[in-house]
Enzyme design. Sequence first.
Site, PDB file in Angstrom:
ATOM      1  CE1 TYR A 396      49.084  43.175  50.427  1.00  0.00           C
ATOM      2  CE2 TYR A 396      49.238  42.561  52.737  1.00  0.00           C
ATOM      3  CZ  TYR A 396      48.853  42.275  51.444  1.00  0.00           C
ATOM      4  OH  TYR A 396      48.223  41.081  51.179  1.00  0.00           O
ATOM      5  CG  HIS A 470      45.564  45.170  47.492  1.00  0.00           C
ATOM      6  ND1 HIS A 470      46.289  45.145  48.656  1.00  0.00           N
ATOM      7  CD2 HIS A 470      44.844  44.020  47.474  1.00  0.00           C
ATOM      8  CE1 HIS A 470      46.032  44.017  49.317  1.00  0.00           C
ATOM      9  NE2 HIS A 470      45.162  43.324  48.617  1.00  0.00           N
ATOM     10  CG  ASN A 517      44.265  43.273  52.281  1.00  0.00           C
ATOM     11  OD1 ASN A 517      44.118  42.102  52.564  1.00  0.00           O
ATOM     12  ND2 ASN A 517      45.454  43.826  52.265  1.00  0.00           N
TER      13      ASN A 517
HETATM   14  C1  LIG Z   1      44.923  37.059  44.429  1.00  0.00           C
HETATM   15  C2  LIG Z   1      44.233  38.257  45.050  1.00  0.00           C
HETATM   16  C3  LIG Z   1      44.126  38.329  46.439  1.00  0.00           C
HETATM   17  C4  LIG Z   1      43.504  39.416  47.038  1.00  0.00           C
HETATM   18  N1  LIG Z   1      43.331  39.439  48.396  1.00  0.00           N
HETATM   19  C5  LIG Z   1      42.563  40.409  48.964  1.00  0.00           C
HETATM   20  C6  LIG Z   1      42.193  40.374  50.349  1.00  0.00           C
HETATM   21  O1  LIG Z   1      42.497  39.421  51.087  1.00  0.00           O
HETATM   22  N2  LIG Z   1      41.471  41.416  50.827  1.00  0.00           N
HETATM   23  C7  LIG Z   1      41.073  42.462  50.050  1.00  0.00           C
HETATM   24  O2  LIG Z   1      40.443  43.390  50.556  1.00  0.00           O
HETATM   25  N3  LIG Z   1      41.383  42.506  48.750  1.00  0.00           N
HETATM   26  C8  LIG Z   1      42.085  41.493  48.184  1.00  0.00           C
HETATM   27  N4  LIG Z   1      42.329  41.517  46.837  1.00  0.00           N
HETATM   28  C9  LIG Z   1      41.854  42.672  46.049  1.00  0.00           C
HETATM   29  C10 LIG Z   1      40.349  42.690  45.768  1.00  0.00           C
HETATM   30  O3  LIG Z   1      39.889  41.391  45.489  1.00  0.00           O
HETATM   31  C11 LIG Z   1      40.096  43.661  44.617  1.00  0.00           C
HETATM   32  O4  LIG Z   1      40.487  44.952  45.031  1.00  0.00           O
HETATM   33  C12 LIG Z   1      38.632  43.722  44.187  1.00  0.00           C
HETATM   34  O5  LIG Z   1      38.158  42.443  43.827  1.00  0.00           O
HETATM   35  C13 LIG Z   1      38.475  44.682  43.027  1.00  0.00           C
HETATM   36  O6  LIG Z   1      37.117  44.757  42.655  1.00  0.00           O
HETATM   37  P1  LIG Z   1      36.642  45.297  41.225  1.00  0.00           P
HETATM   38  O7  LIG Z   1      35.155  45.215  41.217  1.00  0.00           O
HETATM   39  O8  LIG Z   1      37.276  46.592  40.972  1.00  0.00           O
HETATM   40  O9  LIG Z   1      37.270  44.300  40.138  1.00  0.00           O
HETATM   41  P2  LIG Z   1      37.348  42.716  40.034  1.00  0.00           P
HETATM   42  O10 LIG Z   1      37.209  42.067  41.348  1.00  0.00           O
HETATM   43  O11 LIG Z   1      38.552  42.415  39.219  1.00  0.00           O
HETATM   44  O12 LIG Z   1      36.051  42.339  39.186  1.00  0.00           O
HETATM   45  C14 LIG Z   1      35.954  42.575  37.810  1.00  0.00           C
HETATM   46  C15 LIG Z   1      34.918  41.634  37.227  1.00  0.00           C
HETATM   47  O13 LIG Z   1      34.702  41.968  35.865  1.00  0.00           O
HETATM   48  C16 LIG Z   1      34.755  40.799  35.059  1.00  0.00           C
HETATM   49  N5  LIG Z   1      35.244  41.209  33.735  1.00  0.00           N
HETATM   50  C17 LIG Z   1      36.474  41.690  33.432  1.00  0.00           C
HETATM   51  N6  LIG Z   1      36.532  42.001  32.132  1.00  0.00           N
HETATM   52  C18 LIG Z   1      35.311  41.745  31.612  1.00  0.00           C
HETATM   53  C19 LIG Z   1      34.758  41.864  30.306  1.00  0.00           C
HETATM   54  N7  LIG Z   1      35.476  42.334  29.280  1.00  0.00           N
HETATM   55  N8  LIG Z   1      33.482  41.480  30.111  1.00  0.00           N
HETATM   56  C20 LIG Z   1      32.742  40.981  31.150  1.00  0.00           C
HETATM   57  N9  LIG Z   1      33.227  40.836  32.397  1.00  0.00           N
HETATM   58  C21 LIG Z   1      34.490  41.230  32.623  1.00  0.00           C
HETATM   59  C22 LIG Z   1      35.676  39.859  35.801  1.00  0.00           C
HETATM   60  O14 LIG Z   1      35.442  38.521  35.431  1.00  0.00           O
HETATM   61  C23 LIG Z   1      35.333  40.171  37.260  1.00  0.00           C
HETATM   62  O15 LIG Z   1      34.232  39.416  37.701  1.00  0.00           O
HETATM   63  C24 LIG Z   1      42.975  40.451  46.215  1.00  0.00           C
HETATM   64  C25 LIG Z   1      43.079  40.365  44.824  1.00  0.00           C
HETATM   65  C26 LIG Z   1      43.691  39.277  44.232  1.00  0.00           C
HETATM   66  C27 LIG Z   1      43.788  39.205  42.729  1.00  0.00           C
END
Ligand SMILES: Cc1cc2nc3c(=O)[nH]c(=O)nc-3n(C[C@H](O)[C@H](O)[C@H](O)COP(=O)(O)OP(=O)(O)OC[C@H]3O[C@@H](n4cnc5c(N)ncnc54)[C@H](O)[C@@H]3O)c2cc1C
Length: 537
Positions: A396, A470, A517
């Site tokens: 990355y 990310h 990450n």
């Molecule tokens: C495939 C993948 C692999 C990854 N691997 C890693 C890793 O190994 N290590 C690491 O550190 N990071 C990893 N990441 C990144 C990490 O998971 C994210 O940075 C982190 O989850 C972001 O958190 P967040 O709270 O911003 O959003 P999100 O995790 O996207 O959470 C958003 C939440 O809001 C909900 N939501 C969305 N829209 C609505 C709506 N309109 N109404 C109600 N609910 C809603 C969703 O269902 C979700 O539960 C990975 C991401 C992915 C996609």
Amino acid sequence: MRLVSLGGLSALTLAMTAAAASTYDYIVVGGGPAGIITAERLSAANKKVLLIERGQGPTVDTGSSNTLSWNETLTPVDVPGLTSAVGSVTDYMCDDTAALAACVLGGGVTINYMVFVHPPDHDFDDKWPKGWKWANVAPAAKRLYQRNSGTTLPSKDGQRYDQGLYSTLSTFFSSLGWSSVDMITQPNEKHEVYSYPSWNIKDAIRVGPVRTYLPLAEERDNFTLRLGTKAIRVVRSGSQVTGVEVETEGNREIIKLSKKGRVVLAAGALSTPRLLFNSGIGPQAQILTANKTGITLPPKKDWIELPVGKNLKDHPIFSINVKTNETWGVFDTASVLNGSDTTNINQYESKASGVLTQGRHRVIFFSSNVGADGVTRYYQGSCAASGEGVVQIKVYMTHGLTSEGVLGLSEDGSTTIETAPYLQTEGDIEAATSFVKSMVDSITASSAGFELQTYTNTSAIIGSQTSGNHYVGTAKLGTDDGRKGGSSVVDTNTKVYGMDNLFISDASIHPDLPTGNSQTIVMVVAEMAVAKILAYK
Ligand SMILES: Cc1cc2nc3c(=O)[nH]c(=O)nc-3n(C[C@H](O)[C@H](O)[C@H](O)COP(=O)(O)OP(=O)(O)OC[C@H]3O[C@@H](n4cnc5c(N)ncnc54)[C@H](O)[C@@H]3O)c2cc1C
Ligand SMILES: *[C@@H]1O[C@H](CO)[C@@H](O)[C@H](O)[C@H]1NC(C)=O
Ligand SMILES: *[C@@H]1O[C@H](CO)[C@@H](O)[C@H](O)[C@H]1NC(C)=O
Ligand SMILES: *[C@@H]1O[C@H](CO)[C@@H](O)[C@H](O)[C@H]1NC(C)=O
Ligand SMILES: *[C@@H]1O[C@H](CO)[C@@H](O)[C@H](O)[C@H]1NC(C)=O
Ligand SMILES: *[C@@H]1O[C@H](CO)[C@@H](O)[C@H](O)[C@H]1NC(C)=O
Ligand SMILES: *[C@@H]1O[C@H](CO)[C@@H](O)[C@H](O)[C@H]1NC(C)=O
């Protein structure tokens, strides 16, 4: 806790529930890592909190019946050794985001590879504004780590398993003069270092806020979680949010805020922007597209022109596949899923030990280089077996990169990538090429008999670029008010410019990319943001 799942309730129960839970001090939209942390801390401060999550619960405690054939208290997301199989045995990905995101309680943390990188000081000190430097944020990080610290040694017996790949690569990196570090206790060591992976695991189970925060909120009467409920927009009266319009099984309703109530958006970097567009906040073109998706907008005079969706950033990934002469290989998850791998299953169930307590990667490395433009850029390498004696290194390019993209909206209501955030600047191209070339030279010169596979030269490896998943920056935090030509959507209290009671806490507010990450820094920032929100009068 009240857990309202509309599907099974009669109309009468529904009406009573609605009356009893009519208004909230805080509505938190999105039950990902940031949303759960935010809601839990708000409820601990005696606020009446509703957490809205569009997906379902992924664990037995949160309502899942998708349990393993051999253990009815565990689902596939719980067992660290099964992370590489989660995608094929669950159906949790969002169908309306521009790129990969998870629509399940816990968000990305429920389905990801669990790599848990404690952010180094410079992740904040370089570009976050005053008040958000590491010295300010460190206590928030400490609060997170007290509950959810990550570990480099997840097996209860204190042993590491399946270490062939680690042995091959650690020999290689030390031959280059790189140092072995513990990425948890030495977070600032990010140049020419390698480590055993730090994973989001506790008691041999995948954790994250679903397990480390949510149960604390569930004990409080004032906390309500609504699953299967998708927020559509916030309902505004000028600069005031008065409620949130939600959709449950095709039915729309408006949930009201109490008189001095507030909304915190935490739907993630690829979904929070849609909620803003749908609420008349963002570039005019996106708000007009939102209107075509059938939502109700506020009157045009109340639209707030902010650069929502701009400043999209992500880590590009370059794949380096190396064939070695060794015999270690890919872990057989199929035999665990069908219960035939009784040795590893028994060791896991009875002793919380063994290879099933570990994630997929065996080595994580970090390094950096200084580009011709004078900018220092960092690299993370996540190394896992992809065949017998074959290691896939996902490199990355991270903190320091200068490319940005744009997130928009399409007329079917999905968010879209209008401009990809990868390799948009000469500096990024030059630096990435230079780093990959140095890796290629070392690998091909190695006396260990390494051979590149699939992508066999620097330009092919650069051409293998894929998304890092990310995403950050689509509702940037900063002091330069976006209404006045600045780049920021939220102020340093995480409040949306031009609104009185609308806040954001998720990856979309991060003004910069982390060195590793993103999940850990998302949780750290959520701890910091909720403290700011509670302190803001
Ligand atoms: C495939 C993948 C692999 C990854 N691997 C890693 C890793 O190994 N290590 C690491 O550190 N990071 C990893 N990441 C990144 C990490 O998971 C994210 O940075 C982190 O989850 C972001 O958190 P967040 O709270 O911003 O959003 P999100 O995790 O996207 O959470 C958003 C939440 O809001 C909900 N939501 C969305 N829209 C609505 C709506 N309109 N109404 C109600 N609910 C809603 C969703 O269902 C979700 O539960 C990975 C991401 C992915 C996609
Ligand atoms: C519940 O929330 C209300 C409104 O904020 C508050 O007055 C009350 O003290 C809270 N009760 C508990 C048990 O937290
Ligand atoms: C929004 O769409 C409706 C039709 O669905 C239209 O009548 C209205 O003029 C549109 N509003 C704006 C501001 O374009
Ligand atoms: C379980 O999966 C493994 C690997 O695919 C396979 O070899 C084995 O036959 C399967 N066993 C059962 C009982 O299905
Ligand atoms: C299921 O797994 C859990 C956690 O590893 C363990 O405590 C429990 O004993 C297991 N159940 C059975 C029936 O083995
Ligand atoms: C692979 O090659 C290295 C370096 O020549 C050697 O030390 C090692 O023993 C070899 N491994 C196997 C399994 O042959
Ligand atoms: C790099 O590899 C690609 C694909 O394997 C090949 O088409 C290309 O000619 C190679 N480039 C150089 C400079 O060797």
